[in-house]
Scaffold this motif. Structure first.
Motif, PDB file in Angstrom:
ATOM      1  N   LYS A  64      -4.383   1.719  -3.950  1.00  0.00           N
ATOM      2  CA  LYS A  64      -4.173   1.495  -2.519  1.00  0.00           C
ATOM      3  C   LYS A  64      -5.489   1.096  -1.851  1.00  0.00           C
ATOM      4  CE  LYS A  64      -2.348   3.263   1.763  1.00  0.00           C
ATOM      5  NZ  LYS A  64      -1.585   4.270   2.460  1.00  0.00           N
ATOM      6  N   LEU A  65      -6.569   1.764  -2.237  1.00  0.00           N
ATOM      7  CA  LEU A  65      -7.879   1.427  -1.687  1.00  0.00           C
ATOM      8  C   LEU A  65      -8.264  -0.003  -2.057  1.00  0.00           C
ATOM      9  CD1 LEU A  65     -10.500   2.115  -0.226  1.00  0.00           C
ATOM     10  CD2 LEU A  65     -11.321   3.147  -2.347  1.00  0.00           C
ATOM     11  N   GLN A  66      -8.002  -0.389  -3.284  1.00  0.00           N
ATOM     12  CA  GLN A  66      -8.318  -1.754  -3.713  1.00  0.00           C
ATOM     13  C   GLN A  66      -7.545  -2.767  -2.875  1.00  0.00           C
ATOM     14  OE1 GLN A  66      -7.410  -2.745  -7.794  1.00  0.00           O
ATOM     15  NE2 GLN A  66      -8.343  -4.755  -7.612  1.00  0.00           N
ATOM     16  N   SER A  67      -6.281  -2.515  -2.658  1.00  0.00           N
ATOM     17  CA  SER A  67      -5.457  -3.416  -1.866  1.00  0.00           C
ATOM     18  C   SER A  67      -5.967  -3.510  -0.425  1.00  0.00           C
ATOM     19  CB  SER A  67      -4.008  -2.937  -1.888  1.00  0.00           C
ATOM     20  OG  SER A  67      -3.222  -3.707  -1.031  1.00  0.00           O
ATOM     21  N   LEU A  68      -6.299  -2.364   0.172  1.00  0.00           N
ATOM     22  CA  LEU A  68      -6.816  -2.357   1.544  1.00  0.00           C
ATOM     23  C   LEU A  68      -8.154  -3.095   1.631  1.00  0.00           C
ATOM     24  CD1 LEU A  68      -5.941   1.315   2.514  1.00  0.00           C
ATOM     25  CD2 LEU A  68      -4.945  -0.750   3.522  1.00  0.00           C
ATOM     26  N   TRP A  69      -9.006  -2.878   0.624  1.00  0.00           N
ATOM     27  CA  TRP A  69     -10.309  -3.562   0.573  1.00  0.00           C
ATOM     28  C   TRP A  69     -10.103  -5.078   0.492  1.00  0.00           C
ATOM     29  CZ3 TRP A  69     -15.331  -1.980   1.028  1.00  0.00           C
ATOM     30  CH2 TRP A  69     -16.315  -2.863   0.607  1.00  0.00           C
ATOM     31  N   ASP A  70      -9.244  -5.503  -0.418  1.00  0.00           N
ATOM     32  CA  ASP A  70      -8.978  -6.936  -0.580  1.00  0.00           C
ATOM     33  C   ASP A  70      -8.433  -7.547   0.712  1.00  0.00           C
ATOM     34  OD1 ASP A  70      -9.825  -6.732  -3.200  1.00  0.00           O
ATOM     35  OD2 ASP A  70      -7.813  -6.703  -4.053  1.00  0.00           O
ATOM     36  N   ASN A  71      -7.522  -6.849   1.368  1.00  0.00           N
ATOM     37  CA  ASN A  71      -6.952  -7.347   2.624  1.00  0.00           C
ATOM     38  C   ASN A  71      -8.002  -7.430   3.726  1.00  0.00           C
ATOM     39  OD1 ASN A  71      -4.382  -7.669   1.584  1.00  0.00           O
ATOM     40  ND2 ASN A  71      -3.709  -5.647   2.223  1.00  0.00           N
ATOM     41  N   ALA A  72      -8.920  -6.477   3.757  1.00  0.00           N
ATOM     42  CA  ALA A  72      -9.954  -6.474   4.793  1.00  0.00           C
ATOM     43  C   ALA A  72     -10.899  -7.659   4.650  1.00  0.00           C
ATOM     44  CB  ALA A  72     -10.742  -5.170   4.748  1.00  0.00           C
ATOM     45  N   PHE A  73     -11.002  -8.192   3.441  1.00  0.00           N
ATOM     46  CA  PHE A  73     -11.950  -9.282   3.210  1.00  0.00           C
ATOM     47  C   PHE A  73     -11.284 -10.628   2.948  1.00  0.00           C
ATOM     48  CE2 PHE A  73     -14.251  -5.419   2.447  1.00  0.00           C
ATOM     49  CZ  PHE A  73     -15.345  -5.622   3.247  1.00  0.00           C
ATOM     50  N   GLU A  74     -10.005 -10.721   3.235  1.00  0.00           N
ATOM     51  CA  GLU A  74      -9.330 -12.016   3.147  1.00  0.00           C
ATOM     52  C   GLU A  74      -9.928 -12.956   4.176  1.00  0.00           C
ATOM     53  OE1 GLU A  74      -5.186 -11.412   3.779  1.00  0.00           O
ATOM     54  OE2 GLU A  74      -4.802 -10.950   1.686  1.00  0.00           O
ATOM     55  N   ALA A  75      -9.650 -14.219   4.035  1.00  0.00           N
ATOM     56  CA  ALA A  75     -10.204 -15.237   4.932  1.00  0.00           C
ATOM     57  C   ALA A  75      -9.886 -14.938   6.396  1.00  0.00           C
ATOM     58  CB  ALA A  75      -9.683 -16.603   4.547  1.00  0.00           C
ATOM     59  N   LYS A  76      -8.702 -14.384   6.666  1.00  0.00           N
ATOM     60  CA  LYS A  76      -8.283 -14.105   8.047  1.00  0.00           C
ATOM     61  C   LYS A  76      -9.130 -13.013   8.688  1.00  0.00           C
ATOM     62  CE  LYS A  76      -4.039 -13.384   6.497  1.00  0.00           C
ATOM     63  NZ  LYS A  76      -2.673 -12.926   6.479  1.00  0.00           N
ATOM     64  N   ARG A  77      -9.500 -12.032   7.888  1.00  0.00           N
ATOM     65  CA  ARG A  77     -10.268 -10.878   8.358  1.00  0.00           C
ATOM     66  C   ARG A  77      -9.675 -10.272   9.627  1.00  0.00           C
ATOM     67  NH1 ARG A  77     -14.631 -14.257   7.206  1.00  0.00           N
ATOM     68  NH2 ARG A  77     -15.466 -13.822   5.171  1.00  0.00           N
ATOM     69  N   GLU A  78      -8.436  -9.953   9.552  1.00  0.00           N
ATOM     70  CA  GLU A  78      -7.774  -9.354  10.711  1.00  0.00           C
ATOM     71  C   GLU A  78      -8.358  -7.975  10.985  1.00  0.00           C
ATOM     72  OE1 GLU A  78      -3.574  -9.297  10.215  1.00  0.00           O
ATOM     73  OE2 GLU A  78      -3.501 -11.404   9.653  1.00  0.00           O
ATOM     74  N   TYR A  79      -8.635  -7.710  12.237  1.00  0.00           N
ATOM     75  CA  TYR A  79      -9.210  -6.430  12.657  1.00  0.00           C
ATOM     76  C   TYR A  79      -8.335  -5.279  12.186  1.00  0.00           C
ATOM     77  CZ  TYR A  79     -11.251  -2.873  15.649  1.00  0.00           C
ATOM     78  OH  TYR A  79     -11.853  -1.741  16.112  1.00  0.00           O
ATOM     79  N   ASN A  80      -7.051  -5.441  12.295  1.00  0.00           N
ATOM     80  CA  ASN A  80      -6.084  -4.436  11.911  1.00  0.00           C
ATOM     81  C   ASN A  80      -6.254  -4.046  10.439  1.00  0.00           C
ATOM     82  OD1 ASN A  80      -3.697  -3.500  10.726  1.00  0.00           O
ATOM     83  ND2 ASN A  80      -2.387  -4.555  12.147  1.00  0.00           N
TER      84      ASN A  80
END
Length: 135
Positions: free
Chosen positions: A5-21
């Motif tokens: 779950k942490l890996q998934s959240l980390w990957d999402n936080a650093f996607e190109a979009k970098r959504e604040y959420n």
């Protein structure tokens, strides 16, 4: 990554979009799931927003400082054929050091002794403990 779950959240936080959420979800998960967290991460200047959020939430920002020639040599040895990448990242950091220091006010730990030899892990941990005990 043991914590998927942490890996998934980390990957999402650093996607190109970098959504604040997505960053906020990562920060909340870290805070709720782990008692002590160390993120060993040489962030890019374009990720300052993420680091600022971490600092506002509960993170202590530590800047590990060393001789750049030593760091470059070790980085290249560890990551083959990456001199250009290192030089580009270093240039960006140098151009933004003032902003990084002003915005993040990191605690600074030197990782080399005065004689240019490495500090031991124990010496670095001791400095970290001192810094965190004082804050």
């Amino acid at each position: 990554w043991q914590d998927k779950k942490l890996q998934s959240l980390w990957d999402n936080a650093f996607e190109a979009k970098r959504e604040y959420n997505a960053v906020e979800k990562l920060v909340c998960y870290l805070h709720e799931t782990y008692e002590n967290v160390v993120l060993d991460w040489g962030f890019s200047v374009d990720q300052m927003r993420i680091v600022e959020l971490l600092k506002r939430q509960w993170c202590e920002i530590i800047w590990f400082s060393c001789n750049t020639a030593v760091a470059r040599k070790r980085f290249i040895r560890k990551n083959k054929n990456s001199a250009t990448y290192f030089d580009t990242k270093l240039k960006t950091i140098e151009q933004n050091t003032e902003k990084i220091i002003k915005d993040l006010n990191p605690k600074v730990i030197g990782v080399l002794k005065e004689d240019k030899t490495d500090k031991t892990n124990e010496e670095i941990y001791s400095e970290l403990d001192s810094i965190l005990d004082a804050s």
